[in-house]
Design a protein around this motif. Structure first.
Motif, PDB file in Angstrom:
ATOM      1  N   HIS A   1       0.743  -1.210   0.382  1.00  0.00           N
ATOM      2  CA  HIS A   1      -0.421   0.156   0.294  1.00  0.00           C
ATOM      3  C   HIS A   1       0.652   0.918   0.209  1.00  0.00           C
ATOM      4  O   HIS A   1       1.313   1.723   0.896  1.00  0.00           O
ATOM      5  CB  HIS A   1      -1.108   0.243   0.832  1.00  0.00           C
ATOM      6  N   PRO A   2       1.402   1.618  -1.436  1.00  0.00           N
ATOM      7  CA  PRO A   2       2.382   2.894  -1.235  1.00  0.00           C
ATOM      8  C   PRO A   2       1.536   3.785  -0.685  1.00  0.00           C
ATOM      9  O   PRO A   2       0.670   3.792  -0.527  1.00  0.00           O
ATOM     10  CB  PRO A   2       2.196   2.631  -3.077  1.00  0.00           C
ATOM     11  N   PRO A   3       2.354   4.828   0.144  1.00  0.00           N
ATOM     12  CA  PRO A   3       1.329   6.503   0.407  1.00  0.00           C
ATOM     13  C   PRO A   3       1.282   7.106  -0.553  1.00  0.00           C
ATOM     14  O   PRO A   3       1.301   6.938  -1.739  1.00  0.00           O
ATOM     15  CB  PRO A   3       3.488   6.673   1.393  1.00  0.00           C
ATOM     16  N   ARG A   4       0.781   8.313  -0.126  1.00  0.00           N
ATOM     17  CA  ARG A   4       0.039   9.014  -1.251  1.00  0.00           C
ATOM     18  C   ARG A   4       1.051   9.766  -1.358  1.00  0.00           C
ATOM     19  O   ARG A   4       0.898  10.403  -2.118  1.00  0.00           O
ATOM     20  CB  ARG A   4      -1.633   9.366  -0.650  1.00  0.00           C
ATOM     21  N   GLN A   5       1.846  10.724  -0.292  1.00  0.00           N
ATOM     22  CA  GLN A   5       2.628  11.723  -0.533  1.00  0.00           C
ATOM     23  C   GLN A   5       3.651  10.785  -1.073  1.00  0.00           C
ATOM     24  O   GLN A   5       3.971  10.199  -1.580  1.00  0.00           O
ATOM     25  CB  GLN A   5       3.441  12.142   1.257  1.00  0.00           C
ATOM     26  N   LEU A   6       3.460  12.684  -2.482  1.00  0.00           N
ATOM     27  CA  LEU A   6       4.319  12.463  -3.323  1.00  0.00           C
ATOM     28  C   LEU A   6       6.348  11.767  -3.388  1.00  0.00           C
ATOM     29  O   LEU A   6       6.547  11.353  -3.846  1.00  0.00           O
ATOM     30  CB  LEU A   6       5.321  13.462  -3.986  1.00  0.00           C
ATOM     31  N   VAL A   7       6.543  12.499  -2.057  1.00  0.00           N
ATOM     32  CA  VAL A   7       8.104  11.908  -2.179  1.00  0.00           C
ATOM     33  C   VAL A   7       8.115  10.160  -1.431  1.00  0.00           C
ATOM     34  O   VAL A   7       8.503   9.183  -1.895  1.00  0.00           O
ATOM     35  CB  VAL A   7       9.013  12.839  -0.952  1.00  0.00           C
ATOM     36  N   ALA A   8       7.644  10.326  -0.701  1.00  0.00           N
ATOM     37  CA  ALA A   8       7.558   8.432  -0.217  1.00  0.00           C
ATOM     38  C   ALA A   8       6.828   7.625  -1.151  1.00  0.00           C
ATOM     39  O   ALA A   8       7.476   6.897  -1.178  1.00  0.00           O
ATOM     40  CB  ALA A   8       6.095   8.150   1.020  1.00  0.00           C
ATOM     41  N   ALA A   9       5.696   7.873  -1.738  1.00  0.00           N
ATOM     42  CA  ALA A   9       5.580   6.934  -3.398  1.00  0.00           C
ATOM     43  C   ALA A   9       6.614   7.490  -3.952  1.00  0.00           C
ATOM     44  O   ALA A   9       6.652   5.374  -4.395  1.00  0.00           O
ATOM     45  CB  ALA A   9       4.529   7.939  -3.563  1.00  0.00           C
ATOM     46  N   LEU A  10       7.595   7.895  -4.870  1.00  0.00           N
ATOM     47  CA  LEU A  10       8.704   7.459  -5.447  1.00  0.00           C
ATOM     48  C   LEU A  10       9.505   6.833  -5.096  1.00  0.00           C
ATOM     49  O   LEU A  10       9.791   6.329  -5.358  1.00  0.00           O
ATOM     50  CB  LEU A  10       9.066   9.353  -5.613  1.00  0.00           C
ATOM     51  N   ALA A  11       9.870   6.973  -3.514  1.00  0.00           N
ATOM     52  CA  ALA A  11      10.698   6.395  -2.734  1.00  0.00           C
ATOM     53  C   ALA A  11       9.962   5.093  -2.859  1.00  0.00           C
ATOM     54  O   ALA A  11      10.848   4.036  -3.284  1.00  0.00           O
ATOM     55  CB  ALA A  11      10.871   6.756  -1.133  1.00  0.00           C
ATOM     56  N   ALA A  12       8.388   4.893  -2.518  1.00  0.00           N
ATOM     57  CA  ALA A  12       8.086   3.205  -2.119  1.00  0.00           C
ATOM     58  C   ALA A  12       8.635   2.332  -4.088  1.00  0.00           C
ATOM     59  O   ALA A  12       8.846   1.378  -3.794  1.00  0.00           O
ATOM     60  CB  ALA A  12       6.707   3.593  -1.684  1.00  0.00           C
TER      61      ALA A  12
END
Ligand SMILES: Nc1ncnc2c1ncn2[C@@H]1O[C@H](COP(=O)(O)OP(=O)(O)OP(=O)(O)O)[C@@H](O)[C@H]1O
Ligand SMILES: [Mg+2]
Lengths: 232, 831
Positions: free
Chosen positions: B445-456
């Motif tokens: 379940h990838p996070p919605r926050q942009l940077v976190a989503a990119l990292a995931a």
């Protein structure tokens, strides 16, 4: 009424290395680009085409000279200003597409909008619109490795244009594509650039690009060789 | 193949940073193995030295009721089972009180310098001093010379050389001269030892040409020597026993740890080498396009890996050697400041260790390159551009299978060390193979926050490698957690036991150790004097004998257990509340120590056959109590039962319980003054001695913790750096699209944080599991000691917190690297 000037560089020099090994990749280049233009940047390999694009995109700093894009000087920009410049006024298309492999097509397209501060929902809507415009509405959920090279490059074009940039820079966008896909990509670049009134500068070895361009600039050994409007 | 190899090496030279990181990774892996091995060896050597320098390497002592004759020596040496023998004179002496200090008890130890060599465990410094100052020659020539350590001389108020001292042995007093000899460990025995030659000691002891004992080194496989009438063969003095069993326990734990270190080190090296090959998959594809055969390619990659492994391993051996040397020295210094001078143990690198470490390093790199090289050679050359080749993940069922395998191994009760160690390896491998799957779960379940989503997304995209990196982070962490918990539990338990078992206020034991074990007794006069002292409330005595029974060789003690009755100082493990146990004991039942219960499968209610004076007697086992003093069987009876069974065998030692408000030091001094033949220690001193022995033994674990923590942190750095180097052009793309450097920093931090988080999430339970295996399986089976795992959550979370911070910092290193260059340079790295 003469068209708006989008970019200008004057006495631009870029030297790599120092001392004996110094290479002047650009050696006193003056170029102006105007809104709506589709300019081919040609020249033998190593003549400084990529270097010029990188300087115009604020991805590298010139050794000497002045660059102005959309009325803004690119010398001495801090990280914040340079980043804002890149996502708001600039579109970049790479030879190797450079889509983020972990993001779907629409997420890739939406990236510059997100970096420019757009909401997720809004950037998604704009991104899907952009994908429709490059003829790929059905591939929005696909990942880069599930697309052909031509499709990936069309996604990259949609990405470059999502923030309606004043200047679109493309470094050999057809270099990795076959004839047909290359032609499609070219057509899209030209069409969309004209539609939005952006200036499009395409570094290329592809005669088809030169043929389609409104103007051609030729670099040789880091110097401007010719800058003319090709015969129509 | 040459051409391909040259191309590969040129590429390695061209990518200096990547090559360097790979080399460092391999080196760290090998360094773990070398450093842990060397540090363990050094400490074992060292502690053997400190504990055994008086008992020496003797396996047995030959005692006689009457003084032994020197004529016995040639006979003894002719015995096939006798490897070495030395005559010994040992007598207690008193340095009478002076104005500046009270009386001091000392032991005069006379040896034959020519025969003593196989028995002595002097430090190299001591040996050098003996050589250069011709100390042994002087001993033989000067008939009143004795050697003592610097601190003993200082304590006696004597100069380093030539100081004169009056010594009272028995009823005669003689003047002797003392010279200084350090590093013999003599100061550590209680009372301190004065070393001299046989003749001087005989003269002081009034023994003429008699001896008090022979020290023997016996071949365990040969029959014991023939004994003459009145002679007795015994193990060396009991005082070393606690230390012995603790050192043995410790050695076993170190052995397990060594296994762990080899695996963790090999995995680190493996991980790095795998990175090196997968990074160049595109290049290998191109070489194949150019017509290079799959076989030649594979061979070239393996040869290159071997070269890389060798270079990294050589560096790693040096690194491990340096690390072990520094840390061991540091710890010795710390111990010295706390407990008086300790010679730093020498760390020496033997050829075997070096070769083994090199082999493991090269083997791991070659093995790691095997899979990727094969797949690169087999798959049709893929286009460099576009898609990312997804590496296959380890099979999902592998981790559970390995765990089941480990569980099965642990179920074999006969194996104390080997199978549990293999189980430990299996669990660590399971951890590594499960990592990618766990990471995928976390990223579902990838996070919605942009940077976190990119990292995931980036982590998810290259699961095989991010998973391997997380594994490389988790393994050394798990090892460190296991070590921390194992030592903590062990230490906590010994401390608690020492606190609990020492219920009395004063402890009295006979000083003479030269007599046969069974004739060591406290005189009834002394016991009466103790009981009569106005400040003493009551006296606890211990009668102790040794008997061979059908349950093996047993130590059988008998005591009033006054301290236990009044102060509840016994840790009953099985058998119900203490009051019931004491009632049963008074009715003639027996208490047994835990090791005995474990080894013989005895439990409360079972019966125990003991060979009494009038034939065998069957006693009921009332309870099992905790005991760390003897790893042999230990049976405790009520004093009355003991006398009934074995007759009056005499009191071996006694404890006094003082009246409230009494000063133990005052009572001690009074008893010591009146009875110079006994050693009286206050409970504080005794507790101190136990803890000191323990701290000495376990000091090395701090070294090991230091090594594993330091290397875990370097491992984290290299794993993250490797991951980064492979994909940094993506950061260039993001920057070109308008990402700020801050966002890139955030992205790298989130990635590093997520990897660390998963690694720690796994390292904690795995580390605890490993600690459980060490504590509950290995220790229990090897020594019969069981104790609960004491988890020092503060220390564990400190470790994990430190690792997290280190991981985040390691995540920022690539960020600093990318900030230095331009975006166009970052984009170039795709090539
Ligand atoms: N990072 C660098 N360091 C040193 N020299 C460089 C660097 N980047 C480019 N150059 C040199 O600058 C010159 C111009 O390079 P540039 O990449 O701009 O050429 P180009 O016209 O794009 O060539 P091509 O058509 O092959 O892409 C070349 O001589 C190149 O070797
Ligand atoms: Mg170029």
């Amino acid at each position: 009424m003469s068209p708006r000037r989008v970019a200008r560089c004057a006495s631009l020099r870029k030297v790599y290395g120092s001392g004996d090994t110094a290479v002047a990749a650009l050696d006193g280049v003056d170029v102006e680009l105007f809104a709506g233009e589709f300019v081919a940047l040609t020249g033998p390999s190593g003549s400084g085409k990529s270097t010029l694009l990188h300087l115009l995109g604020a991805m590298d700093t010139p050794s000497e000279g002045l660059i102005e894009v959309d009325g803004q000087s690119l010398t001495g920009l801090d990280d914040e200003a340079a980043s804002r410049f890149r996502c708001e006024r600039l579109g970049f298309v790479f030879q190797f597409f450079h889509l983020m492999p972990s993001l779907s097509a629409w997420e890739n397209v939406a990236l510059p909008a997100r970096f420019a501060g757009a909401e997720r929902a809004e950037s998604e809507a704009r991104s899907r619109e952009g994908l429709a415009r490059v003829g790929l509405p059905a591939l929005a959920e696909r990942f880069p490795d599930q697309m052909s090279g031509g499709q990936q490059q069309r996604v990259a074009i949609a990405r470059a244009l999502i923030n309606d940039p004043a200047l679109v820079l493309a470094d050999e966008p057809t270099g990795n594509l076959d004839h047909v896909a290359g032609a499609e990509v070219l057509e899209l670049l030209a069409e969309l650039g004209a539609e939005r009134g952006s200036a499009v500068l395409v570094a290329t070895h592809d005669p088809a690009v030169t043929a389609a361009a409104t103007r051609a600039i030729r670099l040789v050994d880091g110097k401007l060789d010719t800058d003319d409007e090709p015969a129509r | 193949m040459r051409v391909v190899l040259r191309a590969l090496l040129a590429d390695a030279r061209g990518h200096k940073l990547q090559t360097l990181v790979t080399l460092l990774g391999v080196a760290v892996g090998v360094a773990v193995i070398v450093a842990i091995h060397l540090a363990s060896e050094a400490s074992l050597e060292h502690f053997r030295g400190t504990f055994d320098s008086v008992a020496g390497r003797a396996t047995h002592e030959l005692n006689g009721a009457a003084p032994l004759s020197t004529e016995r020596l040639p006979e003894l040496l002719r015995e096939p089972g006798v490897i070495a023998a030395q005559p010994v004179v040992s007598r207690l002496a008193v340095a009478p009180a002076r104005a500046d200090r009270p009386a001091r008890a000392l032991r005069v130890l006379g040896l034959d310098p020519f025969l003593a060599a196989p028995f002595l465990e002097f430090s190299s410094a001591a040996r050098a001093q003996i050589g250069s100052a011709r100390l042994f020659e002087r001993l033989l020539l000067e008939h009143d010379l004795l050697l003592a350590p610097g601190e003993v001389l200082a304590d006696l108020g004597l100069p380093d050389e030539g100081g004169a001292l009056d010594l009272r042995v028995g009823s005669t007093t003689r003047r002797v001269r003392l010279a200084r000899l350090d590093g013999s460990g003599l100061a550590r025995s209680d009372p301190p030892v004065l070393l001299t030659d046989l003749a001087t000691a005989q003269q002081l002891a009034g023994l003429d040409t008699g001896l008090t004992r022979y020290d023997l080194i016996l071949d365990p496989d040969a029959p014991p020597p023939q004994l003459a009438a009145g002679e007795r063969l015994a193990r060396p003095a009991r005082r070393g026993e606690r230390a012995d069993s603790m050192t043995a326990a410790f050695r076993t734990n170190l052995l397990c740890l060594g296994f762990l270190a080899v695996l963790v080190g090999a995995f680190l090296a493996f991980n790095m080498a795998q990175f090196a090959v997968t990074r160049r998959r595109a290049m290998l594809g191109r070489l194949r396009c150019l017509g290079c055969s799959a076989k030649a390619l594979q061979r070239a990659v393996l040869v290159e890996a071997a070269l890389l492994g060798l270079a990294g391993s050589v560096f790693g051996v040096a690194l491990g050697r340096a690390l072990a040397g520094t840390l061991v020295g540091d710890v010795a210094r710390t111990v010295s400041t706390l407990y008086g001078r300790v010679d730093p143990p020498g760390v020496s690198l033997d050829a075997l260790t070096a070769t083994a470490a090199l082999l493991v390093g090269v083997g791991a790199t070659v093995a790691a390159s095997w899979g990727p090289a094969r797949s690169a050679a087999r798959t049709p050359p893929v286009l460099v551009a576009g898609g990312v080749v997804r590496d296959p993940l380890p099979h999902r069922a592998l981790a559970p299978l390995l765990c089941v395998f480990a569980a099965l191994l642990l179920c074999v009760p006969q194996s104390a060390v080997v199978l549990p160690s293999i189980a430990v390896l299996a669990i660590l491998l399971a951890t590594a193979t499960a990592m990618p799957h766990l990471l995928r779960r976390l990223l579902e379940h990838p996070p919605r926050q942009l940077v976190a989503a990119l990292a995931a997304g980036r982590l998810e995209r290259s699961l095989a490698r991010t998973g391997a990196a997380a594994g490389a982070l988790a393994m050394p962490l798990a090892m460190t957690v296991a070590l921390l918990v194992m030592v903590g539990s062990f230490r906590g338990e010994v401390v608690a036991w020492a606190e609990a078992v020492l219920g009395g206020d004063l402890y009295v034991q006979p000083l003479e150790q030269e007599l046969a074990a069974e004739s060591l007794r406290l005189s009834p006069a002394l016991l009466d004097a103790m009981a009569a002292h106005p400040q003493v409330e009551t006296v606890d005595t211990l009668r102790l004998i040794e008997r061979a029974t059908d349950s093996g060789e047993l130590l059988i003690g008998g005591s009033e257990l006054e301290a236990v009755r009044r102060r509840g100082t016994m840790r009953v493990l099985q058998g119900g509340p203490l009051s019931d146990v004491l009632t049963a004991l008074d009715a003639g039942a027996a208490l047994i120590s835990e090791p005995l219960a474990q080894r013989r499968g005895l439990a409360p209610g079972d019966s125990l056959r003991l060979p009494g004076r009038d034939g065998e007697r069957e006693l009921t086992v009332a309870a099992v109590f905790q005991d760390f003093s003897f790893d042999r069987g230990y049976v405790l009876l009520a004093a009355r039962t003991h006398i009934e069974l074995f007759g009056e065998t005499g009191v071996r030692n006694a404890a006094a319980l003082l009246r409230p408000g009494a000063d133990p030091e005052v009572v001690r001094d009074a008893l010591m003054a009146a009875h110079p033949e006994v050693l009286v220690r206050t409970v504080a001193k005794l507790r101190d001695d136990v803890l000191r022995a323990f701290n000495d033994t376990f000091a090395i674990t701090y070294v090991l913790q230091g090594i594993s923590t330091a290397l875990a942190l370097v491992g984290i750095l290299t794993a993250l750096l490797c991951l980064h180097l492979e994909r940094r052009h993506e950061l260039g793309v993001l920057r070109a699209l308008g990402a700020r450097t801050r966002a890139i920093g955030g992205l790298l931090l989130v990635e590093a944080g997520a990897l660390m988080f998963v690694a720690e999430l796994v390292a904690l339970p795995v580390g605890l599991g490993l600690a459980w295996i060490l504590v509950a399986v290995v220790n229990t089976r090897s020594f019969g000691w069981s104790f609960p795992m004491a988890i020092d959550f503060g220390a564990v979370s400190g470790l994990l917190g430190m690792a997290l911070v280190a991981g985040l910092l390691a995540g920022l290193v690539p960020w600093l690297l990318t900030r230095r260059g331009t975006i166009s340079q970052l984009l170039e790295t795709r090539r």
